[in-house]
Design an enzyme around this catalytic site. Structure first.
Site, PDB file in Angstrom:
ATOM      1  CD  GLU A   5      -2.909  -1.297   2.287  1.00 36.36           C
ATOM      2  OE1 GLU A   5      -3.545  -0.102   2.466  1.00 36.36           O
ATOM      3  OE2 GLU A   5      -3.523  -2.216   2.510  1.00 36.36           O
ATOM      4  CB  CYS A  25       5.189  -4.519  10.597  1.00 36.66           C
ATOM      5  SG  CYS A  25       6.607  -4.042  11.593  1.00 36.66           S
ATOM      6  CB  CYS A  78      -0.110   7.332  10.367  1.00 41.92           C
ATOM      7  SG  CYS A  78       0.328   8.984   9.621  1.00 41.92           S
ATOM      8  CB  CYS A 112       0.990   0.099  14.340  1.00 41.65           C
ATOM      9  SG  CYS A 112       1.283  -0.240  12.501  1.00 41.65           S
ATOM     10  CB  CYS A 140       3.111   7.582   2.741  1.00 44.48           C
ATOM     11  SG  CYS A 140       3.124   6.579   3.928  1.00 44.48           S
ATOM     12  CB  CYS A 170       3.913  -0.416  17.372  1.00 40.18           C
ATOM     13  SG  CYS A 170       5.395  -0.293  17.174  1.00 40.18           S
TER      14      CYS A 170
HETATM   15  N1  SAH Z   1       7.854   1.449  11.148  1.00 40.77           N
HETATM   16  C1  SAH Z   1       8.092   2.719  10.830  1.00 40.77           C
HETATM   17  C2  SAH Z   1       7.219   3.160   9.890  1.00 40.77           C
HETATM   18  C3  SAH Z   1       5.848   2.853   9.431  1.00 40.77           C
HETATM   19  S1  SAH Z   1       4.653   3.699  10.881  1.00 40.77           S
HETATM   20  C4  SAH Z   1       7.971   3.550  12.209  1.00 40.77           C
HETATM   21  O1  SAH Z   1       7.289   3.091  13.437  1.00 40.77           O
HETATM   22  O2  SAH Z   1       8.068   4.775  12.195  1.00 40.77           O
HETATM   23  C5  SAH Z   1       4.772   5.484  10.441  1.00 40.77           C
HETATM   24  C6  SAH Z   1       4.025   6.153  11.635  1.00 40.77           C
HETATM   25  O3  SAH Z   1       2.933   5.823  11.860  1.00 40.77           O
HETATM   26  C7  SAH Z   1       4.824   5.931  12.983  1.00 40.77           C
HETATM   27  O4  SAH Z   1       5.231   7.179  13.600  1.00 40.77           O
HETATM   28  C8  SAH Z   1       3.680   5.131  13.614  1.00 40.77           C
HETATM   29  O5  SAH Z   1       3.991   4.938  14.977  1.00 40.77           O
HETATM   30  C9  SAH Z   1       2.523   5.678  13.203  1.00 40.77           C
HETATM   31  N2  SAH Z   1       1.172   4.985  13.421  1.00 40.77           N
HETATM   32  C10 SAH Z   1       1.234   3.604  13.457  1.00 40.77           C
HETATM   33  N3  SAH Z   1       0.029   3.327  13.656  1.00 40.77           N
HETATM   34  C11 SAH Z   1      -0.912   4.599  13.847  1.00 40.77           C
HETATM   35  C12 SAH Z   1      -2.111   4.634  14.367  1.00 40.77           C
HETATM   36  N4  SAH Z   1      -3.045   3.558  14.328  1.00 40.77           N
HETATM   37  N5  SAH Z   1      -2.597   5.977  14.488  1.00 40.77           N
HETATM   38  C13 SAH Z   1      -1.732   6.906  14.194  1.00 40.77           C
HETATM   39  N6  SAH Z   1      -0.198   6.737  14.027  1.00 40.77           N
HETATM   40  C14 SAH Z   1       0.075   5.501  13.741  1.00 40.77           C
END
Ligand code: SAH
Length: 343
Positions: free
Chosen positions: A85, A105, A332, A112, A98, A109
């Protein structure tokens, strides 16, 4: 699959053609990408025909337009079924793409969507570059309602952890910089804080922007949100970010997804301000986009404002990220959401 072939080895795809033909193809792939091989008008019909249906290493399964034509999200499908995506966002004076670096992944987290569904596979360098080429071709041939007709910024903030797929991501950056001729200053690598990868990136020749996803300013809280913090705790992540800034002279940015009653307290803001102050970092506050497998909610608007106001009162440069594409599950961390609900 020309994007899956190393740019220097394109001639091998067409052994019967004169060498300058592969230079022409190189030009179409990297300097002036087109959505369809039919536009590669200086190639002989046989070559063009061979490229039809084979130009992209994926098919476009979904293309969704949002935010009055200023945002488009693609779900590309690779032949093995992998979903890739990417989201393109136009603003006055810039267009930001993006991109994804992995399918799924492994870092899990808690908030996410990608992390909630686990790891499928790494993307190849060519699959990462093809996202960039496709968006570039789309901008020139179709366009968004706002913004330039070419890519000005690329962020590795789609699905996956770029530094967990280091060598392929590195090669994709090399192609974007050397073959597509984009300035590394226009690229941002966003990481959860994989310290060895941050150290390797510090040694690379490029002036890339580095974004570090912190989300918590002490180990106790961060361990619950970002499990990999147990392996690479905050102090080590901060040291690696400081070393990057020291070497490159480019300010690091800190990403902070704001979750109601979890990490939106004034106490966390105060601790975050200390870290950001030491690093000279800018803080990017991202209101949480709710995900299917978590009950976490975004902070309320008043709390978001109070958090940012507190950071600013401590002389920290902080901005709230806009939530482009939230109506199409493209915001995001949400890229996976729509698919999860339907599969
Ligand atoms: N793995 C990398 C890049 C992908 S995530 C990283 O962790 O930075 C890109 C950004 O989106 C990260 O800052 C992540 O914490 C944020 N993100 C992930 N899930 C999210 C959510 N549900 N709401 C808002 N931001 C989120």
């Amino acid at each position: 699959m020309p994007y899956l072939t190393h740019p220097a080895e394109l001639a091998q795809l067409f052994p019967g053609e004169a060498p300058y033909r592969s230079q022409q193809l190189y030009h179409w792939l990297y300097r002036r990408p087109t959505l369809s091989a039919a536009s590669m008008t200086d190639l002989p019909p046989g070559m063009r025909k061979a490229l039809t249906d084979r130009l992209w290493p994926f098919v476009v399964e979904v293309e969704q337009i949002a935010d009055k034509g200023s945002t488009v999200k693609w779900l590309f499908r690779a032949p093995d079924g992998a979903a890739i995506e990417a989201v393109l966002m136009g603003y006055p004076g810039r267009t930001t793409l993006c991109i994804s670096s992995q399918v799924g992944c492994a870092l899990a987290c808690s908030f996410c969507a990608t992390g909630q569904f686990g790891f499928e596979r790494h993307l190849q360098a060519g699959e990462i570059v093809a996202q960039v080429a496709y968006a570039g071709a789309y901008l020139r041939e179709v366009g968004l309602s706002i913004g330039p007709d070419h890519l000005t910024n690329i962020v590795f903030m789609g699905m996956g952890e770029p530094l967990a797929n280091y060598d392929r991501v590195r090669e994709s950056i090399r192609r974007i910089v050397d073959d597509m001729e984009m300035s590394p200053r226009r690229l941002t690598v966003s990481t959860v804080g994989l310290v060895p990868g941050m150290q390797r990136l510090t040694e690379e020749p490029w002036q890339l922007n580095l974004a570090v996803s912190l989300h918590a300013a002490d180990d106790e809280l961060r361990n619950t949100l970002v499990p990999i913090n147990r392996r690479y705790p905050l102090a080590e992540v901060e040291a690696a970010a400081a070393a990057y800034f020291g070497r490159k002279g480019r300010r690091v940015s800190i990403e902070w997804t704001l979750i109601d009653n979890v990490n939106d307290t004034i106490e966390q803001a105060t601790k975050l301000a200390s870290i950001a102050g030491r690093l000279g970092a800018h803080v990017n506050v991202i209101p949480l986009n709710p995900t299917p497998l978590s009950t976490d909610q975004p902070s309320r608007t008043a709390q978001i404002r109070a958090f940012v106001r507190h950071l600013r009162s401590l002389d920290i440069n902080a901005t709230i990220r806009d939530t482009r594409g939230s109506d199409i599950d493209a915001a995001c961390g949400q890229l996976r959401a729509g698919r999860a609900a339907s599969s």
